[in-house]
Design a protein around this motif. Structure first.
Motif, short mmCIF file in Angstrom:
data_model
loop_
_atom_site.label_atom_id
_atom_site.label_comp_id
_atom_site.label_asym_id
_atom_site.label_seq_id
_atom_site.Cartn_x
_atom_site.Cartn_y
_atom_site.Cartn_z
N TYR A 190 40.53 73.99 41.83
CA TYR A 190 40.08 72.62 42.06
C TYR A 190 38.69 72.66 42.66
CZ TYR A 190 44.84 71.50 40.97
OH TYR A 190 46.04 71.40 40.31
N LYS A 191 37.84 71.81 42.14
CA LYS A 191 36.43 71.79 42.52
C LYS A 191 36.10 70.40 43.05
CE LYS A 191 31.98 72.78 40.31
NZ LYS A 191 31.44 73.39 41.49
N ARG A 192 35.43 70.35 44.22
CA ARG A 192 35.15 69.07 44.88
C ARG A 192 33.70 68.65 44.79
NH1 ARG A 192 38.68 66.95 48.29
NH2 ARG A 192 37.61 65.14 47.47
N ASP A 193 32.90 69.32 43.99
CA ASP A 193 31.49 68.92 43.85
C ASP A 193 31.10 68.96 42.37
OD1 ASP A 193 30.59 71.60 43.11
OD2 ASP A 193 30.81 72.11 45.22
N LEU A 194 29.86 68.64 42.08
CA LEU A 194 29.40 68.54 40.70
C LEU A 194 28.66 69.78 40.22
CD1 LEU A 194 28.06 64.87 40.76
CD2 LEU A 194 30.38 65.68 40.35
N ASP A 195 28.46 70.75 41.09
CA ASP A 195 27.71 71.95 40.73
C ASP A 195 28.38 72.67 39.57
OD1 ASP A 195 25.99 71.43 42.82
OD2 ASP A 195 26.93 72.87 44.19
N GLY A 196 27.62 72.90 38.51
CA GLY A 196 28.12 73.67 37.38
C GLY A 196 29.00 72.91 36.42
N ILE A 197 29.20 71.62 36.63
CA ILE A 197 30.03 70.85 35.70
C ILE A 197 29.27 70.71 34.38
CG2 ILE A 197 31.06 68.58 35.20
CD1 ILE A 197 32.63 70.25 37.24
N ASP A 198 29.93 71.07 33.29
CA ASP A 198 29.36 70.94 31.95
C ASP A 198 29.80 69.59 31.40
OD1 ASP A 198 28.79 71.00 29.21
OD2 ASP A 198 29.25 73.15 29.04
N TRP A 199 28.91 68.62 31.47
CA TRP A 199 29.23 67.24 31.10
C TRP A 199 29.47 67.10 29.60
CZ3 TRP A 199 30.69 64.78 35.19
CH2 TRP A 199 30.19 65.19 36.42
N GLU A 236 36.26 67.50 25.84
CA GLU A 236 37.68 67.61 26.24
C GLU A 236 38.34 66.24 26.24
OE1 GLU A 236 39.52 70.22 26.60
OE2 GLU A 236 38.15 71.86 26.99
N LEU A 237 37.66 65.24 26.78
CA LEU A 237 38.21 63.89 26.82
C LEU A 237 38.39 63.32 25.42
CD1 LEU A 237 36.11 62.55 29.81
CD2 LEU A 237 38.58 62.95 29.81
N ALA A 238 37.40 63.51 24.56
CA ALA A 238 37.49 63.01 23.19
C ALA A 238 38.62 63.71 22.44
CB ALA A 238 36.16 63.21 22.47
N GLY A 239 38.74 65.02 22.62
CA GLY A 239 39.79 65.77 21.95
C GLY A 239 41.19 65.41 22.41
N ASP A 240 41.29 64.85 23.63
CA ASP A 240 42.58 64.46 24.19
C ASP A 240 42.80 62.95 24.10
OD1 ASP A 240 44.97 65.37 25.40
OD2 ASP A 240 44.25 64.74 27.38
N PHE A 280 41.07 60.48 25.34
CA PHE A 280 40.91 59.82 26.64
C PHE A 280 39.45 59.48 26.90
CE2 PHE A 280 41.26 59.25 31.24
CZ PHE A 280 42.47 58.62 31.34
N ASP A 281 38.66 59.42 25.87
CA ASP A 281 37.22 59.14 26.00
C ASP A 281 36.98 57.65 25.87
OD1 ASP A 281 34.45 59.37 26.05
OD2 ASP A 281 34.32 59.89 23.94
N ASN A 282 36.30 57.07 26.85
CA ASN A 282 36.04 55.62 26.79
C ASN A 282 34.66 55.30 26.25
OD1 ASN A 282 34.30 56.16 28.88
ND2 ASN A 282 35.37 54.93 30.39
N GLY A 283 33.96 56.29 25.72
CA GLY A 283 32.68 56.02 25.08
C GLY A 283 31.46 56.40 25.89
N ARG A 284 31.64 56.81 27.15
CA ARG A 284 30.48 57.23 27.94
C ARG A 284 29.85 58.49 27.34
NH1 ARG A 284 32.97 57.14 33.94
NH2 ARG A 284 34.87 57.20 32.72
N THR A 285 28.55 58.58 27.45
CA THR A 285 27.84 59.79 27.04
C THR A 285 28.00 60.83 28.16
OG1 THR A 285 25.77 59.16 28.12
CG2 THR A 285 26.10 58.39 25.84
N PRO A 286 27.70 62.09 27.86
CA PRO A 286 27.73 63.09 28.94
C PRO A 286 26.86 62.69 30.13
CG PRO A 286 27.63 64.20 26.82
CD PRO A 286 27.45 62.73 26.56
N GLU A 287 25.71 62.10 29.85
CA GLU A 287 24.81 61.66 30.92
C GLU A 287 25.44 60.53 31.75
OE1 GLU A 287 23.89 61.91 27.63
OE2 GLU A 287 22.81 63.82 27.84
N GLN A 288 26.15 59.64 31.08
CA GLN A 288 26.82 58.55 31.80
C GLN A 288 27.98 59.07 32.64
OE1 GLN A 288 27.45 56.12 28.30
NE2 GLN A 288 25.98 54.58 29.05
N TYR A 289 28.72 60.06 32.14
CA TYR A 289 29.76 60.68 32.96
C TYR A 289 29.13 61.29 34.22
CZ TYR A 289 33.59 60.14 29.65
OH TYR A 289 34.56 59.61 28.85
N GLN A 290 28.03 61.99 34.04
CA GLN A 290 27.36 62.61 35.19
C GLN A 290 26.91 61.55 36.19
OE1 GLN A 290 23.91 64.98 34.21
NE2 GLN A 290 23.92 65.95 36.22
#
Length: 134
Positions: free
Chosen positions: A5-14, A20-24, A26-36
């Motif tokens: 479990y990770k509690r910060d954003l360091d190294g997150i591959d958006w 992963e969300l799209a494949g499952d 569960f993607d609501n349409g945000r871009t990787p930049e919008q998720y970040q």
């Protein structure tokens, strides 16, 4: 390999998170930049990782005093019913001590009731302008 479990954003591959969300489904349409941006603007975040793979996430919005709102709770379908979402939510709740915490869910009422949430009788929302599209 145990789930980490990770509690910060360091190294997150958006881009990976978005995939992963799209494949499952569960993607609501945000871009990787919008998720970040969404996670960077959050009061509290928690990610579940299987190696380098993001398999779960949760975050909270809060004024830091008395009101918090949990959003974006997700565990990949292949990893459900292993306590991952419970751990994510409990980590977020630990950061919201003394606050009134709410959330919305379409289909996971039983899960949240088991975590101590109570159903409210009234919830309302409004979309201002155009909301995200898939």
């Amino acid at each position: 390999m145990p789930i980490e479990y990770k509690r910060d954003l360091d190294g997150i591959d958006w881009v990976q998170l978005k995939a992963e969300l799209a494949g499952d489904d569960f993607d609501n349409g945000r871009t990787p930049e919008q998720y970040q941006r969404s996670f960077a603007a959050s009061y509290s975040v928690c990610f579940a990782l299987d190696g380098q793979r993001i398999i779960g996430k949760a975050r909270a919005l809060s004024d830091g005093v008395c009101n918090g709102y949990i959003v974006d709770v997700w565990t990949h379908s292949d990893y459900r019913r292993q306590g991952i979402a419970s751990h994510l939510v409990k980590q977020i709740l630990a950061d919201l001590q003394g606050q009134h915490v709410c959330l919305f869910t379409d289909d996971m009422q039983t899960f949240y009731l088991q975590l101590g949430f109570a159903e409210e009788t009234t919830g309302m929302s409004q979309v201002i302008g155009q909301w995200l599209h898939k």
